[in-house]
Design a protein around this motif. Structure first.
Motif, mmCIF file in Angstrom:
data_model
loop_
_atom_site.group_PDB
_atom_site.id
_atom_site.type_symbol
_atom_site.label_atom_id
_atom_site.label_comp_id
_atom_site.label_asym_id
_atom_site.label_seq_id
_atom_site.Cartn_x
_atom_site.Cartn_y
_atom_site.Cartn_z
ATOM 1 N N GLY A 19 0.786 -1.219 0.000
ATOM 2 C CA GLY A 19 0.000 0.000 0.000
ATOM 3 C C GLY A 19 0.813 1.261 0.000
ATOM 4 N N GLY A 20 2.155 1.181 0.084
ATOM 5 C CA GLY A 20 2.984 2.371 0.130
ATOM 6 C C GLY A 20 3.266 2.919 -1.254
ATOM 7 N N PRO A 21 3.920 4.094 -1.301
ATOM 8 C CA PRO A 21 4.257 4.688 -2.605
ATOM 9 C C PRO A 21 5.365 3.895 -3.299
ATOM 10 N N GLU A 22 5.386 3.992 -4.594
ATOM 11 C CA GLU A 22 6.423 3.334 -5.404
ATOM 12 C C GLU A 22 7.704 4.161 -5.325
ATOM 13 N N THR A 23 8.836 3.526 -5.072
ATOM 14 C CA THR A 23 10.133 4.194 -4.987
ATOM 15 C C THR A 23 10.855 4.048 -6.315
ATOM 16 N N ILE A 24 11.232 5.166 -6.910
ATOM 17 C CA ILE A 24 11.917 5.198 -8.196
ATOM 18 C C ILE A 24 13.260 5.885 -8.009
ATOM 19 N N GLY A 25 14.320 5.206 -8.423
ATOM 20 C CA GLY A 25 15.645 5.817 -8.394
ATOM 21 C C GLY A 25 15.884 6.660 -9.645
ATOM 22 N N VAL A 26 16.483 7.814 -9.466
ATOM 23 C CA VAL A 26 16.726 8.747 -10.566
ATOM 24 C C VAL A 26 18.227 8.985 -10.674
ATOM 25 N N GLY A 27 18.752 8.838 -11.872
ATOM 26 C CA GLY A 27 20.151 9.133 -12.149
ATOM 27 C C GLY A 27 20.274 10.097 -13.308
ATOM 28 N N LEU A 28 21.239 11.013 -13.239
ATOM 29 C CA LEU A 28 21.441 11.999 -14.297
ATOM 30 C C LEU A 28 22.923 12.078 -14.610
ATOM 31 N N THR A 140 24.723 8.662 -11.843
ATOM 32 C CA THR A 140 24.816 10.117 -11.739
ATOM 33 C C THR A 140 26.274 10.539 -11.841
ATOM 34 N N GLY A 141 26.537 11.548 -12.663
ATOM 35 C CA GLY A 141 27.909 12.020 -12.787
ATOM 36 C C GLY A 141 28.063 13.056 -13.882
ATOM 37 N N LEU A 142 29.330 13.389 -14.156
ATOM 38 C CA LEU A 142 29.703 14.370 -15.169
ATOM 39 C C LEU A 142 30.630 13.722 -16.179
ATOM 40 N N SER A 143 30.432 14.051 -17.438
ATOM 41 C CA SER A 143 31.333 13.572 -18.469
ATOM 42 C C SER A 143 32.644 14.341 -18.422
ATOM 43 N N SER A 144 33.726 13.660 -18.750
ATOM 44 C CA SER A 144 35.043 14.320 -18.768
ATOM 45 C C SER A 144 35.240 15.182 -20.011
ATOM 46 N N ASN A 145 34.314 15.129 -20.953
ATOM 47 C CA ASN A 145 34.434 15.896 -22.198
ATOM 48 C C ASN A 145 33.574 17.156 -22.193
ATOM 49 N N ILE A 146 33.134 17.593 -21.024
ATOM 50 C CA ILE A 146 32.309 18.798 -20.956
ATOM 51 C C ILE A 146 33.137 20.021 -21.328
ATOM 52 N N ALA A 158 29.072 18.827 -8.799
ATOM 53 C CA ALA A 158 27.703 18.365 -9.029
ATOM 54 C C ALA A 158 27.185 17.636 -7.803
ATOM 55 N N GLU A 159 25.897 17.767 -7.558
ATOM 56 C CA GLU A 159 25.225 17.051 -6.488
ATOM 57 C C GLU A 159 23.751 16.864 -6.852
ATOM 58 N N MET A 160 23.142 15.836 -6.282
ATOM 59 C CA MET A 160 21.734 15.570 -6.511
ATOM 60 C C MET A 160 21.024 15.472 -5.170
ATOM 61 N N LYS A 161 19.849 16.068 -5.097
ATOM 62 C CA LYS A 161 19.089 16.029 -3.859
ATOM 63 C C LYS A 161 17.598 15.957 -4.179
ATOM 64 N N ILE A 162 16.842 15.492 -3.211
ATOM 65 C CA ILE A 162 15.398 15.324 -3.346
ATOM 66 C C ILE A 162 14.701 16.284 -2.399
ATOM 67 N N GLU A 163 13.701 16.991 -2.903
ATOM 68 C CA GLU A 163 12.935 17.925 -2.098
ATOM 69 C C GLU A 163 11.442 17.662 -2.256
ATOM 70 N N THR A 164 10.677 18.195 -1.331
ATOM 71 C CA THR A 164 9.215 18.105 -1.380
ATOM 72 C C THR A 164 8.650 19.470 -1.719
ATOM 73 N N PHE A 165 7.770 19.498 -2.702
ATOM 74 C CA PHE A 165 7.181 20.761 -3.161
ATOM 75 C C PHE A 165 5.663 20.679 -3.032
ATOM 76 N N VAL A 166 5.062 21.748 -2.526
ATOM 77 C CA VAL A 166 3.620 21.805 -2.299
ATOM 78 C C VAL A 166 3.019 22.821 -3.259
ATOM 79 N N MET A 180 13.319 16.046 -7.863
ATOM 80 C CA MET A 180 14.738 15.741 -7.960
ATOM 81 C C MET A 180 15.460 16.986 -8.484
ATOM 82 N N LYS A 181 16.499 17.429 -7.768
ATOM 83 C CA LYS A 181 17.291 18.575 -8.185
ATOM 84 C C LYS A 181 18.733 18.140 -8.427
ATOM 85 N N TYR A 182 19.164 18.368 -9.645
ATOM 86 C CA TYR A 182 20.557 18.115 -10.011
ATOM 87 C C TYR A 182 21.238 19.478 -10.096
#
Length: 372
Positions: A19-28, A140-146, A158-166, A180-182
């Protein structure tokens, strides 16, 4: 779990029971970054977006409505489904996204600015009670050819974090969504920023300071140089201001140009004043102003630059300059009064001496020839 897709334009997720929410992993994974437009507050990005989940569940996006998944995305985002890792079971979907994204412009430290570039992802239909996003560090990461023009790739963090928005309406039935904020932190190289932003006005100040060492016989040339430097400063400041948006506070570049304007104006006004004093025959007062102006110019310039390097408040800078101008005015007025008093005394002594010189020969002649 969730059953079926979420309708047109929505994301679909399927999972096992519970009955809980579905957990989805996000990578960028950032592939490339383009120029940063400070005037428009946008930057361009090209990246891979990964979604992972456990078991046989999957999470998909509707590529036709890609803009609805990115709250800070600019119109015209391109999103295509790709499959770089088909042999990994738990990588349920992968997308390549290209487009522009809005960011908060930090123009107060311009031209030594640093920016926090963000990519915000959010499911537009499913609340926190249905789906929860979690960062997946494996994808999640950065390319060396940027290649980011104007910035050093080694200074990008770079960093990734999760926030709650109303979202409204803000009452008891308010809906909460997970975001998700990258975040990318980029810093402009200091030496390059100084050469392009502050070196030209600094050279203008050097020319104005050395201009004060010219003797009074070259006042006309000094006025021409100061007028040319003032026009050059205005034109350069105008081109510099077009590269950054207007803010409620003075940036470092604005404060530097403000100091440049003040010092050039003081020198320019003093030269015109000295020229008028020379025309009125008050050469001594003009000479005192010239000597005092050299000291003021050489003291105010390093003081102002030191204040800028310490990031003092612009109001304090203006107060210091105003105090210096008031002190200069008081000194010039007192010098003029002393000069006038000195000339009055010299004229009085000259009249007394001339009377004595005329009286002594007359008394001598009377003593020699009493008949006259």
């Amino acid at each position: 779990g969730l059953g079926g897709a979420g309708g047109p334009g929505g994301a679909g997720a399927r999972g096992g029971g519970g009955g809980g929410p579905e957990t989805i992993g996000v990578g960028l994974y950032m592939l490339n970054m383009a120029g940063i437009d400070m005037a428009a507050g946008r930057w361009d990005a090209d990246f891979y977006l990964y979604f992972t989940s456990e078991g046989s569940s999957y999470y998909t996006l509707s590529a036709e409505q890609g803009e609805s998944y990115f709250p800070n995305g600019f119109r015209g985002l391109q999103m295509n489904s790709v499959s770089k890792l088909p042999h990994i079971v738990n990588v349920t979907s992968q997308y390549r996204v290209k487009g522009s994204f809005y960011f908060d412009v930090n123009a107060y430290s311009y031209p030594f600015e640093s920016h926090r570039l963000e990519i915000v992802f959010e499911d537009p239909r499913r609340t926190r009670d249905e789906i929860v996003l979690e960062p997946d560090s494996k994808y999640t990461g950065l390319s060396s050819n940027i290649k980011l023009p104007g910035f050093s790739p080694g200074d990008i963090q770079a960093e990734m974090k999760i926030e709650t928005f109303v979202y409204p309406p803000f009452d008891e039935g308010a809906q909460e969504f997970t975001r998700m904020k990258y975040v990318l932190e980029v810093n402009r190289p200091r030496l390059n920023s100084f050469i392009k932003g502050l070196l030209p006005p600094l050279l203008i100040l050097v020319v104005v300071c050395f201009n004060t060492f010219l003797p009074l016989q070259h006042l006309a040339q000094r006025i021409n140089v100061n007028g040319s430097m003032l026009v050059a400063s205005v034109l350069y400041h105008s081109s510099l201001a077009n590269q950054a948006p207007s803010t409620g506070r003075l940036s470092v570049a604005d404060a530097f140009m403000l100091v440049t304007y003040a010092l050039i104006t003081v020198n320019f006004s003093a030269c015109i004043w000295m020229l008028k004093l020379q025309a009125d025959g008050r050469e001594s007062v003009a000479q005192e102003i010239h000597a005092y102006l050299e000291v003021v110019q050489l003291v105010c310039t390093p003081f102002s630059l030191t204040a800028l390097s310490l990031r003092w408040n612009a109001l304090l800078l203006m107060g210091g300059l105003a105090l210096g101008l008031c002190s200069l005015r008081f000194f010039l007025v007192s010098s003029a009064c002393r000069d006038k008093l000195g000339r009055s005394r010299r004229d009085a002594f000259q009249r007394i001496d001339s009377t004595r010189k005329v009286g002594r020969p007359t008394e001598f002649e009377l003593a020699v020839d009493p008949g006259q």
